[in-house]
Design a protein around this motif. Structure first.
Motif, PDB file in Angstrom:
ATOM      1  N   GLY A  44       0.874  -1.069   0.028  1.00 13.96           N
ATOM      2  CA  GLY A  44      -0.033   0.022   0.156  1.00 13.96           C
ATOM      3  C   GLY A  44       0.976   1.236   0.037  1.00 13.96           C
ATOM      4  O   GLY A  44       0.394   2.304   0.013  1.00 13.96           O
ATOM      5  N   SER A  45       2.024   1.169  -0.070  1.00 12.14           N
ATOM      6  CA  SER A  45       3.009   2.426  -0.075  1.00 12.14           C
ATOM      7  C   SER A  45       2.813   3.297  -1.452  1.00 12.14           C
ATOM      8  O   SER A  45       2.786   2.654  -2.536  1.00 12.14           O
ATOM      9  CB  SER A  45       4.375   1.927   0.037  1.00 12.14           C
ATOM     10  OG  SER A  45       4.628   1.460   1.479  1.00 12.14           O
ATOM     11  N   SER A  46       2.787   4.363  -1.272  1.00 16.26           N
ATOM     12  CA  SER A  46       2.616   5.127  -2.773  1.00 16.26           C
ATOM     13  C   SER A  46       4.222   5.445  -3.054  1.00 16.26           C
ATOM     14  O   SER A  46       5.020   5.432  -2.206  1.00 16.26           O
ATOM     15  CB  SER A  46       1.978   6.559  -2.226  1.00 16.26           C
ATOM     16  OG  SER A  46       2.975   7.273  -1.523  1.00 16.26           O
ATOM     17  N   PRO A  47       4.393   5.752  -4.299  1.00 15.54           N
ATOM     18  CA  PRO A  47       5.819   5.849  -4.955  1.00 15.54           C
ATOM     19  C   PRO A  47       6.580   7.012  -3.999  1.00 15.54           C
ATOM     20  O   PRO A  47       7.482   6.823  -3.752  1.00 15.54           O
ATOM     21  CB  PRO A  47       5.487   6.608  -6.313  1.00 15.54           C
ATOM     22  CG  PRO A  47       4.128   5.914  -6.637  1.00 15.54           C
ATOM     23  CD  PRO A  47       3.360   5.869  -5.495  1.00 15.54           C
ATOM     24  N   GLY A  48       5.827   8.044  -3.550  1.00 13.36           N
ATOM     25  CA  GLY A  48       6.218   9.322  -2.704  1.00 13.36           C
ATOM     26  C   GLY A  48       6.819   8.473  -1.507  1.00 13.36           C
ATOM     27  O   GLY A  48       7.820   8.799  -1.077  1.00 13.36           O
ATOM     28  N   GLN A  49       5.948   7.772  -0.869  1.00  9.86           N
ATOM     29  CA  GLN A  49       6.431   7.177   0.470  1.00  9.86           C
ATOM     30  C   GLN A  49       7.501   6.171   0.153  1.00  9.86           C
ATOM     31  O   GLN A  49       8.471   6.033   1.207  1.00  9.86           O
ATOM     32  CB  GLN A  49       5.198   6.385   0.926  1.00  9.86           C
ATOM     33  CG  GLN A  49       3.957   7.347   1.541  1.00  9.86           C
ATOM     34  CD  GLN A  49       2.914   6.538   1.796  1.00  9.86           C
ATOM     35  OE1 GLN A  49       2.542   5.440   1.375  1.00  9.86           O
ATOM     36  NE2 GLN A  49       2.132   6.913   2.898  1.00  9.86           N
ATOM     37  N   LYS A  67      12.063  10.601  -8.217  1.00  6.95           N
ATOM     38  CA  LYS A  67      10.619  11.578  -8.313  1.00  6.95           C
ATOM     39  C   LYS A  67      10.593  11.973  -9.788  1.00  6.95           C
ATOM     40  O   LYS A  67       9.187  11.874 -10.392  1.00  6.95           O
ATOM     41  CB  LYS A  67      10.725  12.491  -7.162  1.00  6.95           C
ATOM     42  CG  LYS A  67       9.139  12.981  -7.205  1.00  6.95           C
ATOM     43  CD  LYS A  67       9.017  14.022  -6.244  1.00  6.95           C
ATOM     44  CE  LYS A  67       9.178  13.137  -4.677  1.00  6.95           C
ATOM     45  NZ  LYS A  67       8.704  14.292  -3.559  1.00  6.95           N
ATOM     46  N   GLY A  76       5.667   4.891 -11.951  1.00  4.69           N
ATOM     47  CA  GLY A  76       5.793   4.489 -10.624  1.00  4.69           C
ATOM     48  C   GLY A  76       5.016   3.641  -9.861  1.00  4.69           C
ATOM     49  O   GLY A  76       5.209   3.087  -8.829  1.00  4.69           O
ATOM     50  N   ASN A  77       3.818   3.242 -10.717  1.00  3.63           N
ATOM     51  CA  ASN A  77       3.094   2.027 -10.219  1.00  3.63           C
ATOM     52  C   ASN A  77       3.659   0.539 -10.398  1.00  3.63           C
ATOM     53  O   ASN A  77       2.984  -0.326  -9.883  1.00  3.63           O
ATOM     54  CB  ASN A  77       1.627   2.253 -10.915  1.00  3.63           C
ATOM     55  CG  ASN A  77       2.021   2.106 -12.389  1.00  3.63           C
ATOM     56  OD1 ASN A  77       2.965   2.023 -12.958  1.00  3.63           O
ATOM     57  ND2 ASN A  77       0.709   1.790 -13.332  1.00  3.63           N
TER      58      ASN A  77
END
Length: 345
Positions: A44-49, A67, A76-77
């Motif tokens: 569940g971590s986002s690319p930013g996280q 980034k 990113g996905n």
């Protein structure tokens, strides 16, 4: 006008310099001190996280280059949760390549042939203690759910004999139920439809054949000998003789949580339906996990008139000597006991 040209030139130079910095940063190896530590990327971590996590762990020096790269490429996905070992030094693009593969840190889990459900439950709690808050009894309770084998053994009381012995790899976060499901699924791959048909030809249910296979499993380690062991079991069943398999006494002791590594006289005198010294016929169910070799032996016993066997002391290969008469068996038994006493001195 000159000011505008200067501003445009400045912006272009700035963009080029920034682009060069991004390119160089993405391809430059970065050294870190976590090369022997697993870095966990939670589900569940986002690319930013994920980028913040990598920066805080020191795997990358800055999150900005990746980034920007992810924004431009829209990839990113593709980054996946898992547990990663990152080499040092490593470039940000190499880090991204690892994250795109997705890696789970696994644990090898081995169930030897002949293990009982009690042995399996103990091993699960030993290897995955953080996932088993209810301990061995909780694991055994899950093994009482026979819904997974209703198609093979509708009258089975537990999963004994239906969890296939093998070496498995599980993620550290695996649940007990997932481990059990996998072992049963592996058994169902081994138990072929023709095995059910063969059992019916022997006037046996699959559950009875699997029970016989478990007896064979505990009595012989030699694949070539197992059909002969099977013949003794079938011959005794036809004659209405107790099977006399002492491993059922071991199983009784494990069921009653008093197994100390030695078969005691009280074990052999137990009134349990599993006591094949006293009860004629098969025990209520299997007494161990079973290999396909033992299944095949139970389905295709050798044609013999043997009703006894004893360990062959003349060989050091765990084989047995077989006998058709009580007189011959008693002589073989006496030779075995004499050898045993000599070994104990």
């Amino acid at each position: 006008m000159k000011a505008l040209k200067f501003l445009v030139a400045f912006v272009i130079v700035a963009i080029l310099m920034f682009s060069f910095w991004i390119y160089r940063s993405l391809h430059s190896p970065h050294a870190h001190n976590k090369n022997k530590q697993y870095i966990q990327i939670p589900h569940g971590s986002s690319p930013g996280q994920i980028l913040i996590k990598l920066t805080s762990e020191g795997i990358i020096s800055s999150e900005i280059p990746l980034k920007v790269y992810l924004k431009i490429t829209g990839t990113g996905n593709k980054m996946q949760a898992g547990e990663y070992l990152f080499n040092s030094p490593i470039t940000p693009l190499e880090v991204l390549g690892e994250l795109n593969k997705g890696k789970l840190r696994t644990v090898k889990f081995t169930v030897p042939e002949g293990f009982t459900r009690f042995d399996i439950a103990k091993r699960i709690t030993e290897q995955f203690p953080q996932n088993q808050p209810t301990g061995e009894n909780g694991v055994l309770n899950l093994m009482d759910d026979v819904s997974l084998i209703k198609d093979i053994a509708p009258k089975a009381k537990n999963l004994e004999g239906y969890m296939y012995p093998n070496t498995y790899e599980f993620p550290r976060s695996v649940t007990t139920q997932a481990i059990i499901d996998k072992m049963v699924a592996e058994f169902k791959k081994v138990w072929k439809p023709e095995y059910t048909a063969r059992a019916l030809k022997l006037n046996m249910t699959p559950h009875q054949v699997i029970t016989i296979a478990s007896l064979i499993e505990t009595e012989s380690r030699l694949d070539t000998e197992r059909p002969v062991i099977a013949s003794v079991i079938y011959n005794r069943l036809k004659k209405g003789m107790p099977l006399g398999i002492d491993q059922t006494a071991v199983y009784i002791a494990k069921m009653e949580n008093r197994w100390d590594g030695v078969i005691n006289r009280s074990d052999l005198e137990s009134d349990s339906p599993y006591n094949t010294r006293k009860v004629v016929g098969l025990p209520p169910g299997p007494i161990s996990s079973i290999s396909e070799s033992s299944i095949k032996a139970a389905l295709h016993p050798a044609s013999t008139n043997y009703i006894y066997y004893v360990l062959n002391v003349e060989k050091n290969d765990k084989s047995h000597k077989f006998y058709a008469t009580a007189t011959a068996f008693e002589r073989g038994k006496a030779a075995y006991q004499a050898w045993l006493q000599k070994e104990r001195r």
